[in-house]
Design a protein around this motif. Sequence first.
Motif, PDB file in Angstrom:
ATOM      1  N   GLY A 115       4.517  -1.465  -0.122  1.00  0.00           N
ATOM      2  CA  GLY A 115       3.491  -0.536  -0.604  1.00  0.00           C
ATOM      3  C   GLY A 115       2.182  -1.215  -0.967  1.00  0.00           C
ATOM      4  N   GLU A 162       7.462   0.710  -3.775  1.00  0.00           N
ATOM      5  CA  GLU A 162       8.390   0.895  -2.662  1.00  0.00           C
ATOM      6  C   GLU A 162       8.523  -0.410  -1.900  1.00  0.00           C
ATOM      7  OE1 GLU A 162       6.484   3.399   0.529  1.00  0.00           O
ATOM      8  OE2 GLU A 162       4.972   3.585  -1.055  1.00  0.00           O
ATOM      9  N   LEU A 181       5.462  -3.778  -6.778  1.00  0.00           N
ATOM     10  CA  LEU A 181       6.839  -3.291  -6.828  1.00  0.00           C
ATOM     11  C   LEU A 181       7.425  -3.824  -8.131  1.00  0.00           C
ATOM     12  CD1 LEU A 181       9.281  -1.909  -5.453  1.00  0.00           C
ATOM     13  CD2 LEU A 181       9.680  -4.061  -4.234  1.00  0.00           C
ATOM     14  N   ARG A 229      12.786   2.653  -3.439  1.00  0.00           N
ATOM     15  CA  ARG A 229      11.621   3.187  -4.157  1.00  0.00           C
ATOM     16  C   ARG A 229      12.021   3.496  -5.595  1.00  0.00           C
ATOM     17  NH1 ARG A 229      11.404   9.052  -1.195  1.00  0.00           N
ATOM     18  NH2 ARG A 229      13.322   9.770  -2.121  1.00  0.00           N
TER      19      ARG A 229
END
Length: 136
Positions: free
Chosen positions: A96, A63, A100, A77
Amino acid sequence: MHRRPDALPTMIFDWGAIKWHVTPDAVPGASSTFGEVIINPTKGHERHLHPDSDEVLYVIEGEGRQTVGDDPEFPVRAGEAIYIPKGTLHSTFNTGWRPLRIIATYTPGGAELALRELPGFVELAPGAHPAWTASL
């Protein structure tokens, strides 16, 4: 043409890595670029643009936050796609705890060549793996 990831070089940056599977330079007759981008947790790249290529991003895992042009920043996301018209400023940031992972395409291909001019760029030979270090 079949392209195995371990047979391809890896572009390394302070924010992550890119492995280009298809580029006009590497695949005879290819007119577009296709690759996997990894942006490490809490990292991202500065706003930039590709003057001659449209870009499509598809989030595989993780995300983050995305900017496209003058529009407000928005969350992204896994399962989402982002279209970036040529000449449009954009950036991606990982919000996050895990990498990613993004598929990136350029149409027409070739915009990836400009990445070699970025500060801190390193290219690893096929089969070599990046060594990431934690900073707290």
